[in-house]
Design a protein around this motif. Structure first.
Motif, PDB file in Angstrom:
ATOM      1  N   ALA A   1     -13.160   2.106  43.000  1.00 17.58           N
ATOM      2  CA  ALA A   1     -14.673   1.779  42.344  1.00 17.58           C
ATOM      3  C   ALA A   1     -14.433   2.204  40.950  1.00 17.58           C
ATOM      4  N   THR A   2     -15.302   1.694  40.084  1.00 15.72           N
ATOM      5  CA  THR A   2     -15.530   2.284  38.759  1.00 15.72           C
ATOM      6  C   THR A   2     -16.616   3.049  38.618  1.00 15.72           C
ATOM      7  N   ASN A   3     -16.781   4.063  37.906  1.00 16.38           N
ATOM      8  CA  ASN A   3     -17.928   4.730  37.512  1.00 16.38           C
ATOM      9  C   ASN A   3     -18.962   4.001  36.828  1.00 16.38           C
ATOM     10  N   PHE A   4     -18.618   3.162  36.055  1.00 13.83           N
ATOM     11  CA  PHE A   4     -19.752   2.537  35.314  1.00 13.83           C
ATOM     12  C   PHE A   4     -19.336   0.971  35.564  1.00 13.83           C
ATOM     13  N   ASP A   5     -20.109  -0.059  34.815  1.00 16.68           N
ATOM     14  CA  ASP A   5     -19.907  -1.240  34.888  1.00 16.68           C
ATOM     15  C   ASP A   5     -18.427  -1.708  34.713  1.00 16.68           C
ATOM     16  N   PRO A   6     -17.875  -2.431  35.869  1.00 17.83           N
ATOM     17  CA  PRO A   6     -16.374  -2.563  35.694  1.00 17.83           C
ATOM     18  C   PRO A   6     -16.064  -3.317  34.530  1.00 17.83           C
ATOM     19  N   GLU A   7     -16.942  -4.259  34.042  1.00 17.63           N
ATOM     20  CA  GLU A   7     -16.589  -5.254  32.909  1.00 17.63           C
ATOM     21  C   GLU A   7     -16.473  -4.318  31.700  1.00 17.63           C
ATOM     22  N   ILE A   8     -17.148  -3.456  31.381  1.00 21.33           N
ATOM     23  CA  ILE A   8     -16.889  -2.262  30.202  1.00 21.33           C
ATOM     24  C   ILE A   8     -15.839  -1.408  30.534  1.00 21.33           C
ATOM     25  N   ASN A   9     -15.701  -0.917  31.679  1.00 19.94           N
ATOM     26  CA  ASN A   9     -14.626   0.138  32.142  1.00 19.94           C
ATOM     27  C   ASN A   9     -13.387  -0.302  31.674  1.00 19.94           C
ATOM     28  N   PHE A  10     -13.106  -1.703  32.437  1.00 22.45           N
ATOM     29  CA  PHE A  10     -11.719  -2.161  32.427  1.00 22.45           C
ATOM     30  C   PHE A  10     -11.423  -2.779  30.907  1.00 22.45           C
ATOM     31  N   ARG A  11     -12.401  -3.299  30.195  1.00 26.97           N
ATOM     32  CA  ARG A  11     -12.310  -3.748  28.777  1.00 26.97           C
ATOM     33  C   ARG A  11     -11.969  -2.480  27.826  1.00 26.97           C
ATOM     34  N   GLU A  12     -12.172  -1.141  28.339  1.00 26.48           N
ATOM     35  CA  GLU A  12     -11.581  -0.048  27.256  1.00 26.48           C
ATOM     36  C   GLU A  12     -10.129  -0.072  27.376  1.00 26.48           C
ATOM     37  N   PHE A  13      -9.602  -0.692  28.583  1.00 31.13           N
ATOM     38  CA  PHE A  13      -8.184  -0.369  28.604  1.00 31.13           C
ATOM     39  C   PHE A  13      -7.056  -1.683  28.589  1.00 31.13           C
ATOM     40  N   THR A  14      -7.717  -2.765  28.478  1.00 28.61           N
ATOM     41  CA  THR A  14      -6.712  -3.997  28.497  1.00 28.61           C
ATOM     42  C   THR A  14      -6.266  -4.453  27.283  1.00 28.61           C
ATOM     43  N   GLY A  15      -6.655  -3.686  26.259  1.00 26.80           N
ATOM     44  CA  GLY A  15      -6.101  -3.776  25.019  1.00 26.80           C
ATOM     45  C   GLY A  15      -5.255  -2.872  24.385  1.00 26.80           C
ATOM     46  N   ARG A  16      -5.065  -2.523  23.067  1.00 26.08           N
ATOM     47  CA  ARG A  16      -4.224  -1.450  22.588  1.00 26.08           C
ATOM     48  C   ARG A  16      -4.839  -0.298  22.462  1.00 26.08           C
ATOM     49  N   VAL A  17      -4.048   0.726  22.684  1.00 28.81           N
ATOM     50  CA  VAL A  17      -4.793   2.273  22.481  1.00 28.81           C
ATOM     51  C   VAL A  17      -4.538   2.652  20.974  1.00 28.81           C
ATOM     52  N   TRP A  18      -5.993   3.110  20.309  1.00 26.60           N
ATOM     53  CA  TRP A  18      -5.690   3.312  19.027  1.00 26.60           C
ATOM     54  C   TRP A  18      -6.004   5.019  18.876  1.00 26.60           C
ATOM     55  N   SER A  19      -5.240   5.629  18.263  1.00 28.53           N
ATOM     56  CA  SER A  19      -5.763   7.133  17.826  1.00 28.53           C
ATOM     57  C   SER A  19      -5.614   7.209  16.506  1.00 28.53           C
ATOM     58  N   TRP A  20      -6.056   8.527  15.909  1.00 29.06           N
ATOM     59  CA  TRP A  20      -5.881   8.766  14.671  1.00 29.06           C
ATOM     60  C   TRP A  20      -4.959   9.957  14.286  1.00 29.06           C
ATOM     61  N   GLN A  21      -3.920   9.729  13.702  1.00 28.83           N
ATOM     62  CA  GLN A  21      -2.949  10.528  13.851  1.00 28.83           C
ATOM     63  C   GLN A  21      -2.256  10.776  12.460  1.00 28.83           C
ATOM     64  N   ASP A  22      -2.000  12.080  11.797  1.00 28.59           N
ATOM     65  CA  ASP A  22      -1.459  12.072  10.563  1.00 28.59           C
ATOM     66  C   ASP A  22      -2.368  11.530   9.663  1.00 28.59           C
ATOM     67  N   ASN A  23      -3.714  10.989   9.736  1.00 27.75           N
ATOM     68  CA  ASN A  23      -4.522  10.591   8.738  1.00 27.75           C
ATOM     69  C   ASN A  23      -4.364   9.095   8.738  1.00 27.75           C
ATOM     70  N   LYS A  24      -3.876   8.643   9.815  1.00 25.82           N
ATOM     71  CA  LYS A  24      -3.692   7.232   9.919  1.00 25.82           C
ATOM     72  C   LYS A  24      -3.720   6.549  11.431  1.00 25.82           C
TER      73      LYS A  24
END
Lengths: 410, 410
Positions: free
Chosen positions: B189-212
Motif C-alpha cells: 500500500a502507499t501511505n498517501f494518494d498512490p498517484e502522487i506517491n508514485f509520481r514522485e519517483f517515476t522521473g529523474r532524481v534531482w539534488s543540489w550538490q556543490d551549488n548545482k
C-alpha cells in the motif's frame, strides 16, 4: 475435390498456420483467413506471398469477421466454400465457431479449450463444461471436430497415446513438461496474448492424482527437471486442458502438467496478481471510469507478435511417462525441441507460436486426406498418433524419445 | 474578530487538519471543510464531533467544491467568511486555490508543491516553475501565502532555518532523511494518494550538490543511516520540493533528500514502473478504451485512509546538518519521532498523515495570532522557526536534537 481451408484469427499462431497451410497446400483447395481486423489478416496473406510459401499456386483471401457471430461465420464458411476451419482466434470464440461448423458441415479444428470471458480458470472437468456437451450433436451431424490440436494440448496428447499403444501395458503417471528456454530480450513479455496467459495462472491449479482432482495454489509445487538440450529447468504444476482429457480417455491415474517459469516471471506475476491487476473484474477509477485491470496490463505489455525477430533459444516440450511393460517398470520421455530463430526464419513467428500452429495444420492435412476425417468429435488421444507424429516430423516438429541413456528419433 | 478557516481536501491529511484545528479552535473562528465529495467532508466533520475534539464550541460545516474552479472557490471563501484557507487537497489544485485566496484576501497555506497533472516530476527549479512566479502578486495584494507547511517540506525547512540561525556560522550540507519504520500489515500500500506517491519517483532524481543541480536515477543512490529510535535504515536519494527552496533561500551548497524504502516497495515499484503501469499517459485497450495506467493502479491499491486502524510503529524525519561553528566542524541531527498508533488514537489517521497535517495547523495558528501573518509569499525557512517549533512541541510533534552522544529536546 480438394477442401478449402478457412483460418480464424490473425495473431502469431495464425501466422504459422497460414505459412504451413501454404507450404503444404497440395492437399488443400483455396486458403482463406478471417479475424476482427482485416489489416492483420491481409498482412499475414502478404507475408505468405512474400515468402513464396505456396507449394502450388492458390487463392489466399483475407476477410473481416466477428467470429462470436455464428450467422456471420456460417455465411463466410459458405461464401468461401471452406470444408476445414482452423480456429486459432481467441479461446472465447470456440463455441461460436464450432456451431457455425456443425451447422454448415465444415470440419472444425482448434488448439485450446473454450474459455468464458467472465471466468478465470474453469474448474474441472474442463472439456465437459463446454466441448463434450456437443459430442452427440457433432456425431449426428457427421461433422469432424478435433479438439486441442496445438502442441499442449495436441502433440502431447498424441505422445500419451503413443506411449499407451506401443510402450506400456499399463501407465501409472504422465507428467507433461513445457519448458521455454528461449529469450526475447525484453524486460518482461508474455509469449502469447497476456490476457489468456495470465488467466491460466490466477485461479487454482488442478491436477489429476490418484484418480481424482487435486487442488493447489499457483507456484505452490515446483520441481527441477533435467531435460534434453535445455538441461536443468524449474517448472511449476499448472492446470492445463489435456490433464482432463488424457486422464479420462486413457484412464491414467496421475496426469500432471508442469510449466517452466523463471524467477523474474514469477516475481512480475506475483506483484501484478497480489495487487489485483490481473483481475478480469472491472474496477472504477477515482474519475469514475470502469475498466478491467487485466486489459490495461495487456495494453502496456509488448505485443507477443513483436517478440519474434529477436527471439533466440529453444523450447522443449514432452511427456514423461511411467508404467509397466512386460512386467517391468519403464520410464520414457517423448518430446520435441524447437528453435525460436529457425521458426522466425521459416514462418515469421517465434517458437511458441510455431509449436502451437504447426500441429493444427498437420491435423487439417490428415482431415483433408481422410485419415483423421472421423465425422465426430475427438480429442487428439482418440485418434491414431503415428500418422500425425510422422507428418509433424516431416513438416517441422520431429518427435524424439529418451529412455535411460538412449535418445533417438521416433 | 477571530479568523474563520476553510480546509480544502478530505483525505487522511485533511482529517488530521480538521481534528487539530478543532483542538486549537480558541485561536480560530468558524471551521469549514470542502472537497469534490461532500460525503467525505461530512464524515470528517462527524469524526471531529464524535471525538469531542473542539476546544471551544464552534460551527464546522462541510461543503462540496471543485477547487480547480477559481470562481466557485472564491464564492465559497466569501460565503464562509474564511480568512485562512488550508489547502490539503490534491497537489494539482495549488495554483487555483492560491488564485482564489489572493483575489479574496484570505491567507493561503499548503503542504506540497504544485503539480501539473500532465507532467511527472517537475524539473528544477521547482517553486520557480509555479509558486514563486506569483510572489509579487501576493505581496502587492498583501496576502499571506505560506508554501509547503507540512512536515517535509515544512518542519524540515524550519529545522534548516533553526540550524542556520542558532547552530552554525556556515552550513556545508543538509541531508533531509524521511524514514517510515511503521507497518500497515497489507501486502502493499502507499501511505498517501498512490498517484502522487508514485509520481514522485517515476522521473529523474534531482539534488543540489556543490551549488548545482545533479541528476540521478531513482534508487540509484542508497545509503544506510543510523537514526534515533528507528535504528539503521536504508534510504534512497529522491527529489523533493524543499531541496530547491532551502538551497536557494539559505544558500546551502549541498541539500539532499533521502527517503526510506524497503526492498519490497522497491520491487513492486520497479515491476509497475518497468511495465509502464505508472505512466500518466493514456493507453488504449484492445477494446478501444482510453485509460491512464496509473489511475488503474490507484484504483486497485488500498485506500491510504483505510490503513490507519492497523498501522503500528514509528516515523523518524529530520535534518542532518554539517558545517562550522566558532571555527570548529559541527554535525547535528534535528528530528521528530511520531507514532502511528498514537496518531490514530488521537485523530483517526496514521502517522504519515499526522506529520503532514499538524504543521499546517500550527502555521494557520501562527497566521491567526499574527506571528506568521506576513502579508506576502513565504517558504517556511523565511519565517521565524522558534514559534513554529515551540507550538508543534505543544500540539504533538516535539523537536529533538542529537549531537554526538547528546540527544535532547529542543
Amino acid at each position: 475435390m480438394k477442401k478449402n481451408v478457412l483460418i480464424i484469427g490473425a495473431g502469431g499462431v495464425a501466422q504459422v498456420v497460414a505459412h504451413k497451410c501454404a507450404q503444404n497446400n497440395d492437399v488443400f483447395g483455396d486458403l482463406h483467413i478471417a479475424s476482427r481486423t482485416l489489416a492483420k489478416c491481409q498482412s499475414i496473406v502478404d507475408s505468405v506471398r512474400e515468402k513464396k510459401a505456396f507449394k502450388t499456386e492458390s487463392l489466399f483471401e483475407a476477410h473481416q469477421i466477428d467470429a462470436m457471430d455464428v450467422t456471420a461465420t456460417k455465411a463466410l464458411i459458405e461464401k468461401t466454400g471452406a470444408k476445414i476451419v482452423i480456429n486459432v482466434g481467441s479461446a472465447f470464440l470456440n463455441m461460436s465457431v464450432m456451431s457455425a461448423c456443425i451447422e454448415t458441415g465444415a470440419a472444425y479444428i482448434d488448439t485450446a479449450i473454450h474459455e468464458d470471458p467472465d471466468k478465470i480458470c474453469e474448474t474441472p472437468p474442463w472439456y465437459a463444461n463446454y466441448e463434450w456437451k456437443r459430442r452427440e450433436e457433432a456425431e449426428k451431424a457427421g461433422v469432424t471436430v478435433i479438439l486441442g490440436a496445438g502442441f499442449d494440448p495436441g502433440v502431447v496428447n498424441a505422445y500419451a497415446k503413443l506411449a499407451y499403444d506401443d510402450y506400456f501395458d499399463s501407465i501409472s503417471s504422465i507428467d507433461i513438461i513445457d519448458i521455454n528456454a528461449g529469450s526475447h530480450g525484453r524486460w518482461f513479455a508474455t509469449n502469447f496474448d497476456p490476457e489468456i496467459n495470465f488467466r491460466e495462472f490466477t485461479g487454482r491449479v488442478w491436477s489429476w492424482q490418484d484418480n481424482k482432482w487435486t487442488e493447489n495454489k499457483m507456484f505452490e509445487i515446483g520441481k527441477e527437471w533435467d531435460l534434453p538440450v535445455v538441461g536443468k529447468q524449474k517448472a511449476y504444476m499448472t492446470g492445463h486442458d489435456e490433464v482432463h482429457s488424457i486422464s479420462q480417455i486413457l484412464k491414467v491415474p496421475n496426469v500432471r502438467f508442469w510449466m517452466g517459469f523463471g524467477d523474474h516471471y514469477i516475481n512480475v506475476f506475483t506483484v501484478l496478481n497480489n495487487l489485483g491487476l490481473l483481475s478480469e473484474k472491472p474496477v472504477k477509477t477515482a474519475e469514475g471510469l470502469e475498466v478491467v485491470p487485466l486489459k490495461v496490463v495487456k495494453a502496456v505489455l509488448p505485443d507477443p507478435g513483436s517478440l519474434a525477430p529477436d527471439y533466440t533459444g529453444k523450447t522443449c516440450i514432452g511427456d514423461l511417462v511411467k508404467g509397466v511393460k512386460d512386467g517391468k517398470e519403464r520410464e520414457v520421455f517423448i518430446y520435441n525441441v524447437a528453435d525460436h530463430k529457425q521458426a522466425y526464419e521459416e514462418v515469421g513467428s517465434q517458437g511458441i507460436s510455431y509449436t502451437a500452429g504447426v500441429p493444427a495444420v498437420a491435423a487439417a492435412m490428415l482431415v483433408a486426406t481422410g485419415e483423421w476425417d472421423v465425422k465426430k468429435m475427438a480429442n487428439i488421444e482418440e485418434l491414431p498418433p503415428r500418422p500425425f507424429l510422422d507428418l509433424l516430423g516431416r513438416i517441422g516438429l520431429p518427435t524424439r524419445i529418451r529412455e535411460g541413456d538412449n535418445d533417438h528419433a521416433l
